[in-house]
Every structure is written in C-alpha cells, then in structure tokens.
Design an enzyme around this catalytic site. Sequence first.
Site, PDB file in Angstrom:
ATOM      1  N   ASP A  52       0.877  -1.175   0.000  1.00 52.97           N
ATOM      2  CA  ASP A  52       0.000   0.000   0.000  1.00 52.97           C
ATOM      3  C   ASP A  52       0.908   1.217   0.000  1.00 52.97           C
ATOM      4  O   ASP A  52       1.724   1.378   0.910  1.00 52.97           O
ATOM      5  CB  ASP A  52      -0.875   0.023   1.260  1.00 52.97           C
ATOM      6  CG  ASP A  52      -1.974  -1.036   1.226  1.00 52.97           C
ATOM      7  OD1 ASP A  52      -2.160  -1.665   0.166  1.00 52.97           O
ATOM      8  OD2 ASP A  52      -2.633  -1.238   2.263  1.00 52.97           O
TER       9      ASP A  52
ATOM     10  N   ASP B 136     -14.063  -5.261  -2.797  1.00 53.40           N
ATOM     11  CA  ASP B 136     -14.008  -5.157  -1.332  1.00 53.40           C
ATOM     12  C   ASP B 136     -15.384  -5.558  -0.821  1.00 53.40           C
ATOM     13  O   ASP B 136     -16.375  -4.893  -1.127  1.00 53.40           O
ATOM     14  CB  ASP B 136     -13.696  -3.723  -0.899  1.00 53.40           C
ATOM     15  CG  ASP B 136     -12.276  -3.308  -1.266  1.00 53.40           C
ATOM     16  OD1 ASP B 136     -11.462  -4.198  -1.584  1.00 53.40           O
ATOM     17  OD2 ASP B 136     -11.988  -2.100  -1.225  1.00 53.40           O
TER      18      ASP B 136
END
Lengths: 251, 215
Positions: free
Chosen positions: A11, A130
């Site tokens: 990330d 997600d």
Amino acid sequence: MLAKRIIPCLDVTDGRVVKGVNFLELRDAGDPVEIAKRYDDQGADELTFLDITASSDNRGLILGIIEQVASQVFIPLTVGGGVREVDDVRRLLNAGADKVSINTSAVLNPQLVADAAGRFGSQCIVVAIDAKQVGDHWEVFTHGGRKATGINAVDWARKMVALGAGELLVTSMDRDGTRVGFNLPLNRAISDAVDVPIIASGGVGNLMHLVEGVKEGGADAVLAASIFHYGEFTVRQAKEYMREHDIEVRL
Amino acid sequence: MIDIAVVDYGMGNLRSVAKALEHVAPDHRVVVTSDPAEIEAAGRVVFPGQGAMPDCVRELDARGLREAVIAAAADKPFLGICIGLQLLFEHSEEGDVAGLGIIPGQVKRFAAADMHDAVGSKLKVPHMGWNQVYQSGKHPLWAGIEQGARFYYVHSYYVQPQDAAIEAGYSEYPARFTSCVARNNIFAVQFHPEKSQHDGLQLLANFVRWNGVSN
C-alpha cells in the site's frame, strides 16, 4: 503443474509503503522500490501496489515508483488505486505495470472495465472487490471500504468477468488488517462462481492462513502485506510452508 | 545499427520486453518500433503481443507490418512471445481469424468447464501464473535453464503445430500443450520471459547471443 501464487501487497501513499488496520491507522513500512526488490529476491510470484494517496497532488508519484521497480524487478506487477478512466490504465501500463486493478470506478462505471479490457486485453484487467458481510450475504463496498453499494459480491464477480475482468482480487473488509485469516466462505463462493483466477486478500496473520486460502477458499493466489513487511516471515518461508502442506509453489 | 527490434503494433505493453532486453544486453541497441524499415535493418527481431488475436492481426495490418514480420521470420534470429507465438500460425479459434501462416497449425482455446487438477479443483482460464516448462529437446535458447523450470504464463489459447517435431517445449494444464516452438531461425514461446525472473532473463540473454540456427 501450475503453482499457486504468493503476492506481497504494497500500500503506497505519498511515495512510501504503509499498512493500516481496517484501512485506518497507517504505519510506515518503508521505501517501495527497496521493498519490491527484497520480495523479488525472496521469490515473490508477483507484486501488487495499491496507491492509497488521498491528495491528487501526489498521485503521479506512483508512476515514477513503478518505472523504477519495472526496470529492476522482472516479475508481474499489478497497480491499483485511483484508476478512473481508460487513460489512467494506459499511463500505468506505460510506466511498467503488467496489470491494473480497478475498484471503486468499476462500481461507478462498469463500462470502464469493458472499455479497458477491450483496449488492452482482459489479461491486464484485475477487478478488486471489497466485500463485507451484511446479513446472510456479502456486499460490495467502495471508497476504501467506507461506502456500501447494496450490490451482492458474488453477482458482482460474475458481472465483472462477463465485462472482461481477467482476474479478481477479493478483499474481505471485515478481515483486512485483523490477522485472523481470510474470509474463506467469501473466497470460495466467488472462486466457484467464475472461471478466472481469484486472489484472496485481507486478514492474513500466519502461514496457515495462506494454506487455508488455497485449500478451503479456492484461491489461485494469496495476497498478504503485514506478515511480510515487518520481517515476521519471508516469502520463501511462506512458500516452504505451503509446499509442506502439499500446495504447488514456485521455489 | 539496430541490434534488436521489438515490433510495436499497438497491442500491449512492450516496455517490459524492452526493459528486460536492455537489462540482459546493456551493450546492444534495443528499439521498440512500428517502422518496417527499422525491422528490416535490425539484426534480430522480437515479436511480442497481448490482447485478442483478431485485434492483433488488424493492428499489425493497419501499420503495414505484416510483410516486415514475415520477412524477419524468414531469416533473422526471431523470438515470438505470447500472441507473437500464436500469430505465426495459420488460424486461431479466437475470433475465427487467420494468422500469418508462417507455421502450419492451429490456435485452440482451453476448455474451461472440463478442466480439473489432480485433486479435483477447478482449473481457471486464463491459465495464469508460473508453470513448469519441459524442454522437448536441446536448443541454444535453453542453455543454463533447467528441465521443468517455471515461467510466467497468462493466456486462454494455445498452439497446435501440425509438425510435432518443431515443439521446443511444453507445459501441462491439465493436459500437455505445446508452449514453445523452434524452427530454423524462429523460436517462439507462449509464456512471458520478460516476467519470468532469472530463467526468463536467461532465455532472453540466450536469444541475444543466438546465431539463429535451431538444428
């Protein structure tokens, strides 16, 4: 035989690798190019970079990072985060990405998936889903897990593949950063629903979780971040562990 | 003098291929080009490709590159990668389209619904990831690469050459399929050497040194 893949996930925000819990409480984990090289040395099968930079000012930073990584690391690179239009896909591919991951924008504009796959080929279009448990099913969330969409995650997976997604990255929002293991029923349901490979993501805390993701979750690849970032396990250790549990890996 | 021309016909990301070639051959001039004259002038030619075969054929013709590629495949050390392998064949099931017809044979699709591994799990299409490549015989491009080494694949179609003797390598998914062919100055692979870490770079380094003789 085809090996199951281990994919460390980086990330990236403002040019640094970070890791949060449930998408919050970010912690610095280091320089993306250095980390990418380390995982390549350890035998990572691919690398995924998610650009979680909030401000548009620093969005371009990811392109420079990908360029640097791509000239030194010769394994597949996937980049996601903030991909809104076909031109964003083109810029990332030109910088050296092999696949581009589309998440929120696929929900806002499903045609983007079809357009990008039509232009660059399904092999480079990953749709990131997600999902969070809502009642008796899983629902798609967007905007880093903050926004409910009312869309059933398994139906959504089928639709994305029909539009041209070549691979699905399935993240359990309930599990991400918690280190309690993948949401196995979610991964299994999506893996059984589509023909394309799926990457299980969200919740890895130990090496047994990776094994479960493949064996019980039906994942073709497993993605993890924190177990690798802080030196707890190397990618090689993870692969040796999977091999001990009769999973085909590249070692 | 152009040492290596990477044929650019607008399909897919050629940066990875060029970067990997520059990495293994820093003293060579690598050019990504859609100019037939540059392909003709190059000492060796790499023919990559991604995406759907009908689009690849259309884009190749739109840029007037068909003849240049056929000419290069006739006498220069020539490396086809992925769709660059499939395009050499006569016909593909993908879009029911004719290829360049340089190698007799067909391009077929994996039958997704019927494919399972040894423990009964469903095999996905595209065939994506690192699979073992078995060398069908000796070839200069296999120098320093072990039998059964893993290379990175991403494809839904595979080639079926008419002449089994040109097979240079194969993989299993779950059935055995030809993944590399070699004929005279042509070597072509279904996997992506530019994304296959050490063994992929070794294959590219071997190509850069290859004199174009297969037999």
